[in-house]
Design a protein around this motif. Structure first.
Motif, PDB file in Angstrom:
ATOM      1  N   ASN A 151      36.270  19.991  80.785  1.00  0.00           N
ATOM      2  CA  ASN A 151      37.566  20.137  80.147  1.00  0.00           C
ATOM      3  C   ASN A 151      37.393  20.807  78.784  1.00  0.00           C
ATOM      4  O   ASN A 151      36.951  20.192  77.816  1.00  0.00           O
ATOM      5  N   GLU A 152      37.748  22.052  78.716  1.00  0.00           N
ATOM      6  CA  GLU A 152      37.551  22.809  77.476  1.00  0.00           C
ATOM      7  C   GLU A 152      38.395  22.248  76.333  1.00  0.00           C
ATOM      8  O   GLU A 152      38.056  22.404  75.171  1.00  0.00           O
ATOM      9  N   THR A 153      39.478  21.634  76.686  1.00  0.00           N
ATOM     10  CA  THR A 153      40.321  21.046  75.647  1.00  0.00           C
ATOM     11  C   THR A 153      39.565  19.946  74.913  1.00  0.00           C
ATOM     12  O   THR A 153      39.514  19.918  73.679  1.00  0.00           O
ATOM     13  N   ALA A 154      38.977  19.068  75.687  1.00  0.00           N
ATOM     14  CA  ALA A 154      38.221  17.979  75.075  1.00  0.00           C
ATOM     15  C   ALA A 154      37.021  18.527  74.303  1.00  0.00           C
ATOM     16  O   ALA A 154      36.730  18.096  73.182  1.00  0.00           O
ATOM     17  N   ARG A 155      36.376  19.480  74.918  1.00  0.00           N
ATOM     18  CA  ARG A 155      35.247  20.116  74.239  1.00  0.00           C
ATOM     19  C   ARG A 155      35.667  20.689  72.897  1.00  0.00           C
ATOM     20  O   ARG A 155      35.000  20.522  71.882  1.00  0.00           O
ATOM     21  N   GLY A 156      36.785  21.383  72.943  1.00  0.00           N
ATOM     22  CA  GLY A 156      37.270  22.014  71.723  1.00  0.00           C
ATOM     23  C   GLY A 156      37.520  20.978  70.635  1.00  0.00           C
ATOM     24  O   GLY A 156      37.219  21.191  69.466  1.00  0.00           O
ATOM     25  N   LEU A 157      38.042  19.851  71.052  1.00  0.00           N
ATOM     26  CA  LEU A 157      38.363  18.822  70.070  1.00  0.00           C
ATOM     27  C   LEU A 157      37.101  18.311  69.379  1.00  0.00           C
ATOM     28  O   LEU A 157      37.031  18.252  68.157  1.00  0.00           O
TER      29      LEU A 157
ATOM     30  N   ARG B  28      44.490  26.592  67.159  1.00  0.00           N
ATOM     31  CA  ARG B  28      43.170  26.620  66.517  1.00  0.00           C
ATOM     32  C   ARG B  28      42.292  27.744  67.036  1.00  0.00           C
ATOM     33  O   ARG B  28      41.109  27.539  67.361  1.00  0.00           O
TER      34      ARG B  28
ATOM     35  N   SER C 160      37.851  26.186  69.546  1.00  0.00           N
ATOM     36  CA  SER C 160      38.693  26.362  70.727  1.00  0.00           C
ATOM     37  C   SER C 160      38.127  27.398  71.681  1.00  0.00           C
ATOM     38  O   SER C 160      38.579  27.515  72.808  1.00  0.00           O
ATOM     39  N   LYS C 161      37.174  28.165  71.197  1.00  0.00           N
ATOM     40  CA  LYS C 161      36.677  29.274  72.012  1.00  0.00           C
ATOM     41  C   LYS C 161      37.827  30.170  72.476  1.00  0.00           C
ATOM     42  O   LYS C 161      37.844  30.643  73.608  1.00  0.00           O
TER      43      LYS C 161
END
Lengths: 337, 337
Positions: free
Chosen positions: B50-56, B117, B61-62
């Motif tokens: 989950n890129e969202t969680a990663r981003g957090l 972001r 945000s990549k």
DNA sequence: TTGTATGCGTTATCAG
DNA sequence: CTGATAACGCATACAA
């Protein structure tokens, strides 16, 4: 110099983070006075909520994905533009990716879309109708609505709105016959499902209008030189040819140029028809008769459908937008000859 | 049917979530055997992070943001295409937004970009050089690199690469004189900083080549009818006009059509020059002399710069890409007359 | 080499 | 009406 969080706002306003959250989201149950105070702090600190964090807790990214083979193919940008605007209005961001024409790459991009947890996807172009893409959707995007602009895949979550290419091109042949042309040919730049339908429409038309004739169909490539070459070869090898339908306007425009340079008169000696009814058709000289397959309407319909699905309304799974033949000078001759 | 998380993978593989995380990110310190087992589970469960969680957690945000007034203006899509591809290669997603031409709207979109972001922004088009946009950048994107394609704003985090419009158009006037044209005019579709530079270049050229002449400049609007009207008016009110430089190729193409319909010969009686050296220039009849302001190169340079900044390399803050005049038939006459 | 605990910024569910 | 507290999915410092 990181971005300010609701905690800092909370501290500044002398309330808790939950209250700040409530204010931000306009939830009820906050005293007028505190709300005002919080609002002031928000303003003062230039707070803007972190959508990433929001997405995590809300399980919603507020993003849709748009996949397109190559957005430089101008007849699709109108659609993207429209879709982006409509979704922007609803607070959605648009993640746009050019996938190229390789199916394996496309599968990869579909996976990427899943990683971003997009809430819906738009696939633009008939070339997305492939088994690998289908598999990728089943595997990576099985639960979100996916709509294909000018295509369809039979999956529970996939919707499609397609252009009436076959019928449209068939009517092109009708027009040519009406104008007195007798030996039509069809030229596509590449092999795509969409172009295939156009070819079929052409063959339908020829078989109906000129039962004794074998339909003449060629695939040229997309480069200008390739198209010029193909046109030259066409008239060398089949000198009786007196009209050509092209799968895209630019090809037709190049053809008109090429014929003009050879001293062949359009529409007098040869009739030319393009497809997409793009800007180019207007500025050609002679202006270009073109089949408007309503690509913009198609995108509009696609966007509407997608929004309806997202909002829980019932939506037609597969629909077609009818095309319209726009006559201009490049086929304008008396049916005499 | 939610997406599978690392916890479920962990359970399935009989390890902890952190080990799974380590495997996913290829971190050292995992036994070969367990790594293999985890990898298998990952595969089996179709896990995708989950890129969202990663981003957090990673505070990244990549994603980069691309702002453009209207992506239907074709001469910019090449740039977007290129930029998207380059960043895609680096694992970045592209959030693309059409802002329209209203500065307040643009400020809003810049704020939206901040909420997502994004890690860098590309602003495409000279029209982003405005005070409101500057303020918005200062307020919402003060710390991430921002690059303007064909523009520049003086802020610490803003970079710019601009086209040599002024010099280029001045050379257009030189060309016209060399070809024996004596009464050039310039027509822009709208007032933009970019078009302003072109006008200035035109005035520079006229004042140098024809010192006794007052430069003739008009603004037409972007619609086909508007351009046709403007062309007709131009030759009515200033019948001595024998050449026109247009701010964009399509306008020049329309002009060629219009003059042809009036029985005015191009390039014999009137010379025509467009700008952007787009596809249209090739297919015009006569083909169109056009100033290639190297918009693609410009986007390439912009993408490179942005990537360099993101990777911590030193980057030129403001640079210019030189233009190139491509002669075709629409100015091809002997300098006799 | 692996697991535990904590935090990223936000929203939601409870109590108070 | 308001405030703790626990998620959301993942990565990481620290312990074991």
């Amino acid at each position: 110099m990181k971005n300010v969080t609701i905690y800092e706002i909370a501290e500044a306003a002398g309330v808790s983070a939950s209250t700040v959250s409530r204010v931000i989201n306009n939830k009820p149950g906050v005293k007028k006075a505190t709300k005002k105070r919080v609002l002031e702090c928000l303003e003062e600190h230039h707070f803007s909520p972190n959508e990433t964090a929001r997405g995590l807790v809300n399980q919603s990214s507020k993003m849709i994905g748009i996949l397109i083979s190559d957005m430089r193919t101008t007849h699709h940008t109108d659609g993207i533009y429209y879709i982006q605007r409509e979704f922007s209005r609803l607070g959605y961001g648009c993640l746009i990716m050019n996938t190229g024409y390789d199916d394996a790459d496309r599968a990869h991009y579909i996976q990427l879309m899943n990683q971003r947890r997009i809430e819906a996807a738009v696939l633009i172009g008939s070339t997305f109708q492939s088994d690998l893409v289908k598999d990728a959707i089943e595997q990576y995007l099985p639960k979100i609505p996916v709509i294909i602009a000018n295509g369809y895949i039979d999956l529970p979550n996939v919707y499609g709105v397609i252009a009436d290419e076959r019928g449209g091109v068939e009517r092109c042949v009708d027009l040519l016959r009406r104008k007195g042309y007798r030996y039509p040919a069809f030229a596509a730049n590449r092999e795509t499902p969409s172009n295939h339908l156009k070819m079929q429409g052409f063959c339908d038309g020829v078989r109906r209008c000129f039962p004794d004739r074998e339909p003449l169909v060629l695939v040229t490539g997309s480069e200008q030189a390739e198209i010029e070459g193909a046109v030259n070869r066409l008239f060398e090898e089949h000198p009786q040819t007196d009209s050509v339908v092209f799968s895209e306007d630019p090809m037709a425009a190049i053809c008109i140029r090429t014929l003009h340079d050879c001293g062949i008169d359009v529409p007098g000696q040869v009739g030319v028809i393009g497809i997409n009814n793009s800007f180019i058709a207007e500025i050609c000289n002679p202006s270009l008769t073109s089949l408007d397959n309503m690509l913009l309407d198609l995108s509009v319909a696609a966007a509407r459908s997608l929004i309806d699905v997202l909002q829980g309304r019932h939506v037609v799974k597969k629909m077609m937008v009818y095309s319209r033949l726009v006559e201009r000078e490049s086929t304008q001759r008396d049916a005499s000859e």
